[in-house]
Each structure stands twice: as C-alpha cells, then as structure tokens.
Design a protein around this motif. Structure first.
Motif, PDB file in Angstrom:
ATOM      1  N   ALA A 443      50.025  59.620  72.063  1.00 12.90           N
ATOM      2  CA  ALA A 443      50.238  60.897  72.160  1.00 12.90           C
ATOM      3  C   ALA A 443      51.098  61.741  70.880  1.00 12.90           C
ATOM      4  O   ALA A 443      50.802  62.881  70.611  1.00 12.90           O
ATOM      5  N   GLU A 444      51.777  60.902  70.111  1.00  4.62           N
ATOM      6  CA  GLU A 444      52.441  61.682  68.890  1.00  4.62           C
ATOM      7  C   GLU A 444      51.679  61.656  67.730  1.00  4.62           C
ATOM      8  O   GLU A 444      51.865  62.161  66.789  1.00  4.62           O
ATOM      9  N   GLY A 445      50.434  60.921  67.938  1.00  2.00           N
ATOM     10  CA  GLY A 445      49.612  60.854  66.586  1.00  2.00           C
ATOM     11  C   GLY A 445      48.635  61.873  66.458  1.00  2.00           C
ATOM     12  O   GLY A 445      47.863  62.028  65.694  1.00  2.00           O
ATOM     13  N   GLY A 446      48.367  62.367  67.609  1.00  2.00           N
ATOM     14  CA  GLY A 446      46.829  63.525  67.747  1.00  2.00           C
ATOM     15  C   GLY A 446      47.394  64.615  66.877  1.00  2.00           C
ATOM     16  O   GLY A 446      48.568  64.889  66.854  1.00  2.00           O
ATOM     17  N   PRO A 447      46.384  65.507  67.125  1.00  2.00           N
ATOM     18  CA  PRO A 447      46.767  66.744  66.194  1.00  2.00           C
ATOM     19  C   PRO A 447      47.554  67.856  66.952  1.00  2.00           C
ATOM     20  O   PRO A 447      48.368  68.670  66.337  1.00  2.00           O
ATOM     21  N   ASP A 448      47.719  67.654  68.228  1.00  2.00           N
ATOM     22  CA  ASP A 448      48.538  68.386  69.058  1.00  2.00           C
ATOM     23  C   ASP A 448      49.654  67.467  69.593  1.00  2.00           C
ATOM     24  O   ASP A 448      50.151  67.751  70.830  1.00  2.00           O
ATOM     25  N   GLY A 449      50.247  66.701  68.939  1.00  2.00           N
ATOM     26  CA  GLY A 449      51.244  65.667  69.339  1.00  2.00           C
ATOM     27  C   GLY A 449      52.546  66.222  69.622  1.00  2.00           C
ATOM     28  O   GLY A 449      52.617  67.444  69.177  1.00  2.00           O
ATOM     29  N   ALA A 450      53.396  65.544  70.328  1.00  2.00           N
ATOM     30  CA  ALA A 450      54.696  65.940  70.672  1.00  2.00           C
ATOM     31  C   ALA A 450      55.512  66.311  69.490  1.00  2.00           C
ATOM     32  O   ALA A 450      56.800  65.570  69.411  1.00  2.00           O
ATOM     33  N   GLY A 451      55.305  66.792  68.682  1.00  2.00           N
ATOM     34  CA  GLY A 451      55.945  67.112  67.235  1.00  2.00           C
ATOM     35  C   GLY A 451      57.109  68.456  67.404  1.00  2.00           C
ATOM     36  O   GLY A 451      56.944  68.811  68.677  1.00  2.00           O
ATOM     37  N   PRO A 452      57.733  68.653  66.331  1.00  2.00           N
ATOM     38  CA  PRO A 452      58.549  69.796  66.580  1.00  2.00           C
ATOM     39  C   PRO A 452      57.888  71.098  66.928  1.00  2.00           C
ATOM     40  O   PRO A 452      58.586  72.019  67.630  1.00  2.00           O
ATOM     41  N   GLU A 453      56.477  71.388  67.017  1.00  2.00           N
ATOM     42  CA  GLU A 453      55.916  72.551  67.194  1.00  2.00           C
ATOM     43  C   GLU A 453      55.423  72.620  68.878  1.00  2.00           C
ATOM     44  O   GLU A 453      55.048  73.596  69.353  1.00  2.00           O
ATOM     45  N   ALA A 454      55.606  71.311  69.304  1.00  2.00           N
ATOM     46  CA  ALA A 454      55.262  71.117  70.853  1.00  2.00           C
ATOM     47  C   ALA A 454      56.482  71.755  71.675  1.00  2.00           C
ATOM     48  O   ALA A 454      57.402  72.342  71.342  1.00  2.00           O
ATOM     49  N   GLU A 455      56.027  72.038  73.020  1.00  2.00           N
ATOM     50  CA  GLU A 455      56.855  72.699  74.064  1.00  2.00           C
ATOM     51  C   GLU A 455      58.440  71.927  74.220  1.00  2.00           C
ATOM     52  O   GLU A 455      57.831  70.743  74.190  1.00  2.00           O
ATOM     53  N   PRO A 456      59.178  72.058  74.502  1.00  2.00           N
ATOM     54  CA  PRO A 456      60.344  71.221  74.695  1.00  2.00           C
ATOM     55  C   PRO A 456      60.255  70.351  75.640  1.00  2.00           C
ATOM     56  O   PRO A 456      60.628  69.183  75.717  1.00  2.00           O
ATOM     57  N   ALA A 457      59.532  70.636  76.918  1.00  2.00           N
ATOM     58  CA  ALA A 457      59.111  69.741  77.827  1.00  2.00           C
ATOM     59  C   ALA A 457      58.491  68.584  77.385  1.00  2.00           C
ATOM     60  O   ALA A 457      58.643  67.286  77.639  1.00  2.00           O
ATOM     61  N   ASP A 458      57.518  68.618  76.514  1.00  2.00           N
ATOM     62  CA  ASP A 458      56.602  67.716  75.926  1.00  2.00           C
ATOM     63  C   ASP A 458      57.562  66.757  74.987  1.00  2.00           C
ATOM     64  O   ASP A 458      57.487  65.578  75.044  1.00  2.00           O
ATOM     65  N   ARG A 459      58.350  67.590  74.120  1.00  2.00           N
ATOM     66  CA  ARG A 459      59.149  66.582  73.264  1.00  2.00           C
ATOM     67  C   ARG A 459      60.263  65.829  73.842  1.00  2.00           C
ATOM     68  O   ARG A 459      60.505  64.790  73.592  1.00  2.00           O
ATOM     69  N   LEU A 460      60.727  66.582  75.016  1.00  2.00           N
ATOM     70  CA  LEU A 460      61.660  65.754  75.851  1.00  2.00           C
ATOM     71  C   LEU A 460      61.181  64.567  76.328  1.00  2.00           C
ATOM     72  O   LEU A 460      61.808  63.403  76.550  1.00  2.00           O
ATOM     73  N   THR A 461      59.971  64.577  76.993  1.00  2.00           N
ATOM     74  CA  THR A 461      59.200  63.427  77.543  1.00  2.00           C
ATOM     75  C   THR A 461      59.206  62.559  76.488  1.00  2.00           C
ATOM     76  O   THR A 461      59.193  61.381  76.861  1.00  2.00           O
ATOM     77  N   ALA A 462      58.503  62.938  75.567  1.00  2.00           N
ATOM     78  CA  ALA A 462      58.396  62.041  74.253  1.00  2.00           C
ATOM     79  C   ALA A 462      59.405  61.172  73.996  1.00  2.00           C
ATOM     80  O   ALA A 462      59.625  60.145  73.721  1.00  2.00           O
ATOM     81  N   ALA A 463      60.795  61.865  73.608  1.00  4.72           N
ATOM     82  CA  ALA A 463      61.958  61.487  73.416  1.00  4.72           C
ATOM     83  C   ALA A 463      62.451  60.523  74.320  1.00  4.72           C
ATOM     84  O   ALA A 463      62.973  59.350  73.931  1.00  4.72           O
ATOM     85  N   LEU A 464      62.345  60.788  75.766  1.00  4.49           N
ATOM     86  CA  LEU A 464      62.767  59.905  76.684  1.00  4.49           C
ATOM     87  C   LEU A 464      61.982  58.425  76.685  1.00  4.49           C
ATOM     88  O   LEU A 464      62.682  57.394  76.809  1.00  4.49           O
ATOM     89  N   LEU A 465      60.709  58.803  76.607  1.00  7.57           N
ATOM     90  CA  LEU A 465      59.783  57.522  76.477  1.00  7.57           C
ATOM     91  C   LEU A 465      60.317  56.521  74.951  1.00  7.57           C
ATOM     92  O   LEU A 465      60.264  55.399  75.354  1.00  7.57           O
ATOM     93  N   ARG A 466      60.627  57.351  74.221  1.00  7.69           N
ATOM     94  CA  ARG A 466      60.647  56.481  72.875  1.00  7.69           C
ATOM     95  C   ARG A 466      62.117  55.820  73.009  1.00  7.69           C
ATOM     96  O   ARG A 466      62.425  54.659  72.624  1.00  7.69           O
ATOM     97  N   LEU A 467      62.856  56.452  73.663  1.00 11.28           N
ATOM     98  CA  LEU A 467      64.507  55.920  73.874  1.00 11.28           C
ATOM     99  C   LEU A 467      64.267  54.387  74.808  1.00 11.28           C
ATOM    100  O   LEU A 467      64.843  53.372  74.586  1.00 11.28           O
TER     101      LEU A 467
END
Length: 871
Positions: A443-467
């Motif tokens: 999810a984080e490695g794709g061209p539209d990954g959950a990076g800084p430009e992604a929507e907050p909900a996408d980034r929050l989901t990724a951060a929670l899973l990473r934690l």
C-alpha cells in the motif's frame, strides 16, 4: 343422518366440509397455554387469531373446538376465495340451524349472491339475542372474504346479537373492523403471530413425535432458524427424521431452507400480486429493507405501500417498531434469494451494489461495505472502509460490521492502495503480523501510496497498522496517529472509540518489544482505561491479557493474577469464541505459577493458552510461550527439552526485537546453568548486545560470571543492574542471592544469612520461589540456620497450599450449581435439563470451572472442589 344442504340463490349445493371442524393431523402438539387463552377469549364477544401461513392458527382453533373447553355449541365456517357475501351468510345460517340454535324455517336464506339484505341480518341478530346460552361462531380464512360486505355484516351482528354470540375470527391479516374501539371497550381478545411461535418445550415435543429425542443444541438451532414458526418446525422435523445425520441437518441453514422452500413459494410468494412478488425477490437479498431502499432496487414509487400491505397480511414481512424499516423471516429471505438465483443469477450482485450506493448516500458506511462485499465490488467496499475509519473495528474485533470475515473473499491482487490497507488490517485481525507488513508495504509503495499527499484517513489507517505490526520501537507512529486524528472529521473519531485504545495498545506492545517494561505496563493500563463500551470488549480482553503478562515478567504476580483473571472473565461473560480469544492471559497465569513453583497449575494454564491461535501466530506471544515452556522444563530438570523450545528462535535469521530476544537468551542461559553448561549460557547471552539488554540480561550475565568463578566481573554486573530503575522484583531477589552466595563462599556466613533474609522479605509479598530454586541447594542449607528468623523461610518451604490446590478465581454461583450436578455424576445434557440451561451454556460454565480450579477434567474438578471444601 346429515341433512342435505342447498343454496337457492346459486343453485350449487352447500358443502358440509366447510361447516366441519378441520381434521386434526397426527402428531399435533397440544399447546395448553394457547388453548387456555382461547377459552378466556371466548368469555367475551370477539377473539381474533392472526398470523402468517403455517403458524398454527387453524390447528389451534380446531384443537380447541374439539375439546370440551368451549362455553357452548361451536359453529365452524371455512371460507374460500369465491365465497360471496350471500354465500357466506347462507353458510352461517345453515351452521346455526345444524347446531340447533335456529329453527329450520326461522330466517330464510339470502336471496342475492353479491350482497345480503339488511333485514336478514337484523332477524339473525334478534334470533341470537334470544339464545338461551353462549354460542361460538368460528370463521376461518377471513382474509379471503371479498370486499367489506362480510366484515360490515359481522360487525353489525356482533354489535347487536347480545352477549350470547362469541365470534372467533381467524385471518392472515387484521380485518377491517374497529379493532381500536373494541380494544378500548375490552371486547377484543387477540392471539397474534408472536404468541403462536413455538416455545422451546413445545418444539421439543414436536421433534420427539417425529423421531428420537433431539439434542438440546439441535432444538436451539432449529428454533433460531425457524423463529418458532410451526410449519417450518414441522417440515424441518420431517426432513431431519429422514436425514442420516440429524445434527448436521440442524446446523445447516441451507437444509432448513430447502425443507420449507416449496411451502413458502406456494403459500406466500405465489399468492402475491406481481408487483409484490417482484419487490420480494429484489429486496430479499437484504436482511432489512427500507421503503426508499426498496424503491432504489425496484424502481417503483409505491414500494412503501407494497411493504405495508405485505406486513399487514403477514407475508413473513414485519415492521421494525419505531422505524420505517422492515425485516423478513430469515428462512423466507433465504428462499427468496435461492429463487432469485435460479431465475436471474446475474441480478443478485447488481442489486447488492445498488444497495451499497444507497447506504453510502445515507451515511451508513458499514452497511455500504457489507453490501458492496456481497456484490463483489471490492474497490468500493475498501474505499468506504478506509474513508470512514472502519479499519478500527476490524482491528479491535468488536463484532461490528464490517469485520475481517467481510473481506475473506476479496482477491489478494485487488488493485489499489485502499484494498491493500484493508487486506493488511484483516491480516492483523487474524494475528498474521507478517502478512500485515507485506500488504502494508504494498500500500505504501505504490504510486498512490499512503504518503503525505494521501487523504488523512488513508494515512491514519496506514499509521495505525504500522504501529500494531512494528517489529521494534513505534513512538513516532503513535505520535503521528495523534496528529492525524486532529485532521479527520470529528464525527468519524466519535464513531470509532476503538482508535485511541488501539494506539495505546500498539505503543505499549512496542515498548514490550523494546524491553521497556515499565513504560509498557503504564501504556497498557491506559489502554484498559480507554476501552469503554461494547465496541472495545475484545480489545479490553486483549489489553488486560498483555498487561497481566507484563506484570508477571515484572514480578508483580498478584497484579498479574488479577489482570489475567479479569481478561478471562470478560471473555466468558461476553461469550467471546475461542477463535477470537487471546492466549496472553493464560500465558500470564502460567508465568505466575512458574514463578511460584506451582508446576502442575502452570502446565494446565500453558496447555490451555496454546489452544488459542494468537499464541502460535503473534510473534511476541509465540516467544513468550516458548520461554514459559523452557522455564517449566528447567524447573522439572529437563534441561535439553527446555533448550529445544528455544533453539528455533535463537537460530532464526531475523533476530527478535530486544525485549523478546533478551527473554529468550535469559531462558536459554538459565537452562544451561541448571545443567552446569556455563559456556552455553554465556553464548546464549551473547546473542543480545549488553548495551541493548534489559536488567534481567545483566543479572543473567552476573550469574554466568559467578558460575564461572569470576567474582570481580560478577560484582561489577551486580552493581550495574542494581543501579537500574527498571530492575524487576525477581531480578532484585536474584541480585541479593548472588551477593549472599558470594558472601557464603568467602566465609561470611552471617552476612550471607542476612542477605538471604533480605531476599526472602523481598520475594515473600508476591510468593516468588523460582529464584531460590534456581540459586541451588546452598539456599536450603543456609536457611536451616536462620534460628529465630526461620519464619522468614517457612512460606518458601511450604507454599500457600500444594500447587494443585490453588484457585485462580472464585467460582460464580452458577458455576457452583453446575459443579454440584457434575459431582452427582450427571451428564452435560442432564445438567442442562436440571438447571434449565442450554448444553452450550453448561459447557461454557465447565470451561470456567476447569480454568479456575486449574484442572482439565470433570473428575479432577470434583476432587479439587472437595479438597477446597466447595462441595
């Protein structure tokens, strides 16, 4: 001799069968509670029996009519579809004549087929008013009466015939009579569909009449599937009697649906007008339906009216009180789905997708996800899940929708960032940490990954899973979650109280992996406090289990027991299935028993914990399980077996995080030292760099140096460990014992005894015994000379009670009742019958009894309870 009947107005003979009480089928269950209600009802002027086809309306009334309970003669009339008002009243009059209540030529007969003369009804009411005693008229199938003429005539006669007439009306729907006025006046007695539902006792009798006495679980399953519907139960009972495996039949919802399919299609679906049939087929894919949702699926603007009519005529559609929603009987819904698939197999997924869009527009994101998943629209389902933070309930295992099971059919190669994030969350919910990490990387490695430009909900989901899946420290991810929560709509955060305890839980688990024991305990305590409400029940169970485990490692054994017992109690109280339970609490209780040298109890707790999935899948719990096995084997003197439990972890190419790595190394070193293999102990400890190791690692190094007769190095390590604020109670005891042993070797026996007393005083509040056993036989010999201070040693030599006599938690009142029946040598089924419980409930209580008494069998539970004076 039967008097021939005729109807002059039509020329057709009257049918005697329409005036006969219906035949009572073999095996009919006598439902005395309903017969009594019908008897009470006929004390007044009007009794109404309504319900869907097959609920037992006619059977009840016929059974009552054939009994001696009626207050007077019973006149029975069964309506047909083509009975006109004139024909109806001709039958009523003929029935009254046959009963002897009317003279042969008292009234005459109707002269018009489509209507009845008012004067005839007046004469009939007048004749009945003069009846010498009560007279019961039963009208069966009143919903078949054309128009309102029959109903208005019944209303007139009922209002003017006097107290002798007792009407019993049987119908699939409420007749157009002023029922509200009758209720207010106390003139109406009603037996409704829910009253006609079979009770458990009645269902048992019905099933027994069809074959061997059914198992309680079978009865419960069939009652759940049929909701007490009489015809459904009978059809299922007949089909089950023909089945080679009745229990498997009861477990299969599909089998029950097939047993009743023909009945429902013929008696319910086929009799509806075309618009209603089409609506039923298109909306039957849903569990609940709203008129606007029905309109979206059918394109009909009159969907609300159709649903209202279906509910009114009891077509297995009922309104949900206080709402505009309707529900289908589960068996009827399944029959509708099967019928739709056979007629238009391509339509079902399209309808689910259309429903998903409607739910999304209404802001009902969870239902939108369910419907999109049912329709195979995985991209839309994942987008709704991430956008509305529905990953949180998946991770918390709240039992709400959606869950990991919702996405069980989603192809692993579904493209897009959000499907990858949802797949990662589902893996994490199943304790598949590696699977979570790989999908999160995708999810984080794709061209539209959950990076800084992604929507907050996408980034929050990724951060929670990473934690939650981080192999090491995760403070940065935890802080990022807090920052991202401020950027998500407040209403979404309010809807998901799971996020904050998940954050605290993930951060605390990361602290455990990093060897920061005290920070982990504090974080887990906060996580437990943050878990509130039904949405976080499972998460609270997990947090308490991990907290208990951290307590045990810290040597806070009393707290570990309390938190472990609380975790297990939550699981029992809320009926959390074994597939979703965490083994952390069981591991914690096993660790407590090991530290107290109660080896039998430790083995029982460890065996139970190993039955739960997360002790095999979660890397942290897997390592802790292996460490406890090694400690248990070491305490039993099986050093090679102890080391074999640890070898696989130490040989892995990917080294565990610092905390688990230190636990493994110390456990291996302890087993090696117990065998006298100092070199192997030193090698095991070398796997963890000294600067990364917690105080327990330093203490183990000191033990190795002392065993290798390097007192100077041992003393340096002892002093280093003593200066640490993170040293645990067990390790503090070990450090004092190391000093005591050194003093003894140096000939300072008094100093050694003083230090031993200090170690005993430190260990006694928690009942710690393992450090003294591991230290060697010199402890016992030194303690023998404690003289007046020998009381300090008594608790160590004589545990709180034998290991097999400990109780983790007091038995509840119901558990004591179950245990008393078990002591009488009663089977599970007999206990259930005696205490009026289901077999499954008894089994749940037995599991709780075994856990609390630290046993695994009935006989052992009874013996243990007698030893503890519980019986």
């Amino acid at each position: 001799m039967t008097v021939p009947l005729s109807v002059p107005l039509t020329g057709d003979p009257l049918l005697a069968a329409k005036l006969a009480v219906p035949f009572q089928a073999p095996g009919l269950v006598r439902r005395q509670r309903l017969l009594n209600r019908l008897t009470r009802g006929t004390e007044g002027p009007l009794t109404l029996i309504t319900g869907a086809p097959g609920v037992g309306k006619t059977a009840l009334a016929a059974s009552w009519a054939r009994s001696a309970s009626a207050p007077g003669p019973v006149v029975w009339l069964t309506l047909d579809e083509d009975d006109t008002p004139g024909v109806f009243w001709a039958y009523v009059i003929e029935g009254l004549r046959r009963s002897g209540e009317l003279a042969e030529d008292a009234l005459g007969t109707p002269v018009c087929a489509d209507d009845v003369d008012r004067s005839l009804l007046i004469r009939l009411a007048s004749a009945l008013e003069g009846a010498p005693g009560p007279l019961v008229v039963v009208v069966d199938g009143l919903e078949k009466a054309r128009g309102n003429a029959v109903h208005s005539g019944l209303r007139f006669v009922s209002d003017h015939a006097g107290p002798a007439l007792r009407l019993v009306l049987i119908s699939r729907e409420d007749p157009p009579l002023p029922l509200h006025r009758y209720r207010a006046e106390g003139r109406l007695h009603e037996i409704r569909e829910h009253d006609l539902a079979f009770t458990r006792r009645e269902a048992v009798q019905l099933l027994r009449d069809q074959g061997p006495a059914p198992d309680d679980h079978v009865v419960d399953l069939l009652l759940e599937q049929t909701e007490g519907w009489a015809a459904g139960l009978r059809l299922c009972a007949l089909a089950m009697a023909r089945s080679e495996d009745p229990a498997a039949f009861a477990r299969s919802f599909t089998a029950s649906e097939q047993a009743v399919s023909d009945y429902l299609l013929t008696e319910v679906l086929a009799v509806q007008p075309e618009p209603a049939r089409e609506l039923l087929l298109r909306t039957g894919i849903l569990n609940h339906v709203h008129p606007d949702l029905a309109a979206a699926l059918t394109g009909r603007s009159d969907s609300g009216r159709i649903l209202q009519n279906l509910a009114r005529c009891h077509a297995f559609v009922e309104p949900l009180p206080g709402t505009r929603w309707y529900r289908f009987h589960p068996l009827f819904a399944e029959v509708l789905r099967a019928h739709l698939r056979s007629r238009q197999p391509e339509l079902e997924p399209l309808l689910h997708r259309r429903a998903a869009r409607w739910y999304a527009e209404q802001g009902r994101s969870a239902e939108a996800v369910d419907e999109a998943a049912a329709g195979g629209d995985w991209s839309f389902a994942a987008a709704q899940t991430v956008r509305h933070l529905l990953v949180a309930p998946i991770l918390a295992g709240s039992g709400a929708s959606p869950s990991a099971d919702t996405f069980s059919r989603m192809p692993d190669d579904t493209p897009g960032v959000r499907p990858a994030l949802v797949a990662a969350a589902c893996c994490m919910a199943r304790q598949d940490v590696e699977g979570c990490r790989s999908r999160l990387a995708r999810a984080e490695g794709g061209p539209d990954g959950a990076g800084p430009e992604a929507e907050p909900a996408d980034r929050l989901t990724a951060a929670l899973l990473r934690l939650l899946s981080a192999p090491g420290p995760a403070d940065e991810a935890a802080h990022r979650i807090t920052a991202l929560l401020a950027r998500v709509p407040a209403e979404e955060c309010i809807r998901h109280p799971e996020i904050e305890p998940l954050r605290l839980y993930g951060q605390a688990c990361a602290c455990l992996r990093g060897g920061r024991l005290q920070s982990a305990r504090e974080g887990l305590e906060q996580a437990v406090r943050a878990c509130s409400g039904d949405a976080t029940v499972l998460l609270r169970h997990r947090c308490l289990g991990r907290l208990a485990l951290a307590d045990a490692v810290a040597g806070a054994l009393t707290l570990a027991e309390e938190h472990g017992a609380a975790s297990l109690a939550i699981a029992d109280e809320h009926g959390i299935p074994d597939s979703h339970r965490s083994g952390a609490a069981g591991l914690a209780l096993a660790a407590v028993a090991v530290e107290r040298e109660e080896l039998a109890a430790a083995a029982v707790q460890l065996d139970r914990a190993e039955l739960l999935a997360d002790t095999h899948r979660d890397p942290d719990l897997l390592i802790e399980r292996s460490v406890l096995r090694a400690q248990l084997e070491t305490a039993r003197g099986r050093w090679d077996a102890a080391r074999s439990h640890l070898d696989g972890h130490l040989d892995e190419a990917a080294a565990p995080p610092p905390g688990p790595a230190a636990r493994l190394a110390v456990a291996y070193a302890t087993a090696a030292l117990a065998r006298g293999d100092v070199d192997a102990a030193a090698t095991a400890l070398d796997h963890v760099p000294a600067e990364d190791g917690p105080p327990s690692h330093t203490v183990a190094l000191a033990q190795v140096r002392a065993a290798a007769d390097r007192p100077v190095q041992a003393l340096q390590l002892i002093e280093t460990a003593e200066e640490s604020d993170a040293v645990t109670v067990p390790d503090r005891v070990r450090l004092v014992l190391l000093r005591a042993h050194r003093a003894l070797l140096d000939g300072h026996e008094d100093r050694a005894r003083t230090l031993l007393v200090q170690a005993l005083d430190t260990a006694r509040p928690e009942g710690l015994r393992r450090p003294f056993t591991e230290a060697g036989p010199w402890v016992r010999h030194l303690a023998a000379g404690l003289n007046g201070r020998s009381g300090s040693y008594a608790w160590l030599a004589t545990p709180h009670g034998p290991a097999d006599h400990r109780v983790v938690e007091e038995l509840s009142r119901r558990e004591r009742e179950v245990l008393q029946q078990v002591a009488r040598m009663m089977s599970t089924e007999e206990v259930a019958a005696e205490l009026h419980l289901s077999v499954n409930t008894v089994k749940t209580h037995l599991r709780g009894i075994y856990r609390k008494l630290c046993v695994s069998r009935r006989r052992d539970a009874v013996e243990r309870a007698r030893e503890l004076h519980m019986l």
